[in-house]
Motif scaffolding. Structure first.
Motif, PDB file in Angstrom:
ATOM      1  N   GLU A  86       0.843  -1.200   0.000  1.00  0.00           N
ATOM      2  CA  GLU A  86       0.000   0.000   0.000  1.00  0.00           C
ATOM      3  C   GLU A  86       0.879   1.252   0.000  1.00  0.00           C
ATOM      4  OE1 GLU A  86      -3.819   1.940   0.265  1.00  0.00           O
ATOM      5  OE2 GLU A  86      -3.066   0.031  -0.486  1.00  0.00           O
ATOM      6  N   TYR A  87       1.921   1.222   0.825  1.00  0.00           N
ATOM      7  CA  TYR A  87       2.823   2.366   0.934  1.00  0.00           C
ATOM      8  C   TYR A  87       3.520   2.644  -0.399  1.00  0.00           C
ATOM      9  CZ  TYR A  87       6.726   5.291   2.353  1.00  0.00           C
ATOM     10  OH  TYR A  87       7.628   6.305   2.455  1.00  0.00           O
ATOM     11  N   SER A  88       4.017   1.583  -1.034  1.00  0.00           N
ATOM     12  CA  SER A  88       4.728   1.812  -2.295  1.00  0.00           C
ATOM     13  C   SER A  88       3.767   2.263  -3.396  1.00  0.00           C
ATOM     14  CB  SER A  88       5.544   0.588  -2.720  1.00  0.00           C
ATOM     15  OG  SER A  88       4.720  -0.529  -2.825  1.00  0.00           O
ATOM     16  N   ARG A  89       2.497   1.762  -3.338  1.00  0.00           N
ATOM     17  CA  ARG A  89       1.493   2.215  -4.301  1.00  0.00           C
ATOM     18  C   ARG A  89       1.216   3.716  -4.108  1.00  0.00           C
ATOM     19  NH1 ARG A  89      -3.689   3.071  -4.456  1.00  0.00           N
ATOM     20  NH2 ARG A  89      -4.138   2.361  -2.346  1.00  0.00           N
ATOM     21  N   LEU A  90       1.030   4.093  -2.824  1.00  0.00           N
ATOM     22  CA  LEU A  90       0.778   5.511  -2.529  1.00  0.00           C
ATOM     23  C   LEU A  90       1.968   6.378  -2.932  1.00  0.00           C
ATOM     24  CD1 LEU A  90      -0.946   5.226   0.959  1.00  0.00           C
ATOM     25  CD2 LEU A  90      -2.012   5.961  -1.179  1.00  0.00           C
ATOM     26  N   ALA A  91       3.170   5.860  -2.654  1.00  0.00           N
ATOM     27  CA  ALA A  91       4.386   6.615  -3.007  1.00  0.00           C
ATOM     28  C   ALA A  91       4.453   6.800  -4.519  1.00  0.00           C
ATOM     29  CB  ALA A  91       5.621   5.890  -2.489  1.00  0.00           C
ATOM     30  N   ALA A  92       4.134   5.749  -5.266  1.00  0.00           N
ATOM     31  CA  ALA A  92       4.155   5.820  -6.732  1.00  0.00           C
ATOM     32  C   ALA A  92       3.122   6.827  -7.232  1.00  0.00           C
ATOM     33  CB  ALA A  92       3.894   4.440  -7.329  1.00  0.00           C
TER      34      ALA A  92
ATOM     35  N   SER B 216       1.884   9.315  -5.597  1.00  0.00           N
ATOM     36  CA  SER B 216       2.344  10.651  -5.193  1.00  0.00           C
ATOM     37  C   SER B 216       3.416  11.153  -6.159  1.00  0.00           C
ATOM     38  CB  SER B 216       2.885  10.576  -3.771  1.00  0.00           C
ATOM     39  OG  SER B 216       3.596  11.740  -3.461  1.00  0.00           O
ATOM     40  N   GLU B 217       4.330  10.237  -6.519  1.00  0.00           N
ATOM     41  CA  GLU B 217       5.411  10.574  -7.463  1.00  0.00           C
ATOM     42  C   GLU B 217       4.810  10.993  -8.811  1.00  0.00           C
ATOM     43  OE1 GLU B 217       9.201  11.194  -8.840  1.00  0.00           O
ATOM     44  OE2 GLU B 217       8.619  10.710  -6.781  1.00  0.00           O
ATOM     45  N   ILE B 218       3.846  10.202  -9.286  1.00  0.00           N
ATOM     46  CA  ILE B 218       3.190  10.517 -10.569  1.00  0.00           C
ATOM     47  C   ILE B 218       2.506  11.875 -10.477  1.00  0.00           C
ATOM     48  CG2 ILE B 218       1.244   9.862 -12.065  1.00  0.00           C
ATOM     49  CD1 ILE B 218       1.992   6.905 -11.390  1.00  0.00           C
ATOM     50  N   ARG B 219       1.804  12.110  -9.362  1.00  0.00           N
ATOM     51  CA  ARG B 219       1.100  13.377  -9.182  1.00  0.00           C
ATOM     52  C   ARG B 219       2.096  14.545  -9.215  1.00  0.00           C
ATOM     53  NH1 ARG B 219      -1.119  12.522  -4.475  1.00  0.00           N
ATOM     54  NH2 ARG B 219      -2.524  10.934  -5.279  1.00  0.00           N
ATOM     55  N   GLN B 220       3.225  14.362  -8.510  1.00  0.00           N
ATOM     56  CA  GLN B 220       4.236  15.436  -8.485  1.00  0.00           C
ATOM     57  C   GLN B 220       4.774  15.710  -9.885  1.00  0.00           C
ATOM     58  OE1 GLN B 220       7.158  14.146  -5.651  1.00  0.00           O
ATOM     59  NE2 GLN B 220       6.077  15.039  -3.896  1.00  0.00           N
ATOM     60  N   GLN B 221       5.080  14.639 -10.625  1.00  0.00           N
ATOM     61  CA  GLN B 221       5.572  14.801 -12.002  1.00  0.00           C
ATOM     62  C   GLN B 221       4.535  15.551 -12.837  1.00  0.00           C
ATOM     63  OE1 GLN B 221       8.529  14.155 -13.207  1.00  0.00           O
ATOM     64  NE2 GLN B 221       9.299  13.156 -11.348  1.00  0.00           N
ATOM     65  N   ARG B 222       3.272  15.157 -12.706  1.00  0.00           N
ATOM     66  CA  ARG B 222       2.190  15.774 -13.463  1.00  0.00           C
ATOM     67  C   ARG B 222       2.086  17.257 -13.115  1.00  0.00           C
ATOM     68  NH1 ARG B 222      -2.251  12.013 -12.603  1.00  0.00           N
ATOM     69  NH2 ARG B 222      -2.651  13.326 -10.805  1.00  0.00           N
ATOM     70  N   ASP B 223       2.130  17.548 -11.815  1.00  0.00           N
ATOM     71  CA  ASP B 223       2.045  18.942 -11.376  1.00  0.00           C
ATOM     72  C   ASP B 223       3.213  19.751 -11.936  1.00  0.00           C
ATOM     73  OD1 ASP B 223      -0.181  18.200 -10.011  1.00  0.00           O
ATOM     74  OD2 ASP B 223       0.718  18.291  -8.005  1.00  0.00           O
ATOM     75  N   LYS B 224       4.418  19.124 -11.919  1.00  0.00           N
ATOM     76  CA  LYS B 224       5.615  19.821 -12.415  1.00  0.00           C
ATOM     77  C   LYS B 224       5.438  20.138 -13.907  1.00  0.00           C
ATOM     78  CE  LYS B 224       9.875  18.032 -12.304  1.00  0.00           C
ATOM     79  NZ  LYS B 224      11.023  17.330 -11.710  1.00  0.00           N
TER      80      LYS B 224
END
Length: 113
Positions: free
Chosen positions: A89-95, A97-105
């Motif tokens: 669950e943690y690694s899914r959430l981290a992934a 979050s990472e995707i969201r950050q990339q998208r926002d960037k």
């Protein structure tokens, strides 16, 4: 266990028969010998019962320990599974979050163009 008790009983019987023969030869009171014999038998029966009770409680204790160990193993297994799930669950959430950050960037870069 049982063999030792049986031997003790046989020995007691033999002992009493011997004493009866002796008492008959010497003219002593047979009742005294018989009473001694009954006392000896009672002692043997009581000690046998005590041994059986000890054996029973030892085996019950062993069963209880075995059950507790199984319960602990099962609990440990459940904990491991729960930890694995949490890690996934943690690694899914981290992934995510990472995707969201990339998208926002990317979004910010597009806006700043």
């Amino acid at each position: 266990g049982g063999d030792a008790i049986k031997r003790a009983i046989d020995a007691a019987v033999e002992d009493v028969e011997q004493r009866l023969r002796e008492s008959i030869r010497q003219g002593t009171d047979k009742d005294v010998v018989i009473r001694q014999y009954e006392d000896r038998m009672r002692e043997l029966v009581e000690s046998n019962s005590a041994l059986e009770a000890k054996t029973r409680s030892a085996s019950e204790a062993a069963q209880l320990l075995s059950r507790q160990k199984n319960d602990m193993d099962a609990a440990s297994h459940r904990n491991t599974e729960a930890l694995d799930q949490m890690a996934e669950e943690y690694s899914r959430l981290a992934a995510e979050s990472e995707i969201r950050q990339q998208r926002d960037k990317l979004h910010i870069e597009e806006l700043s163009r």
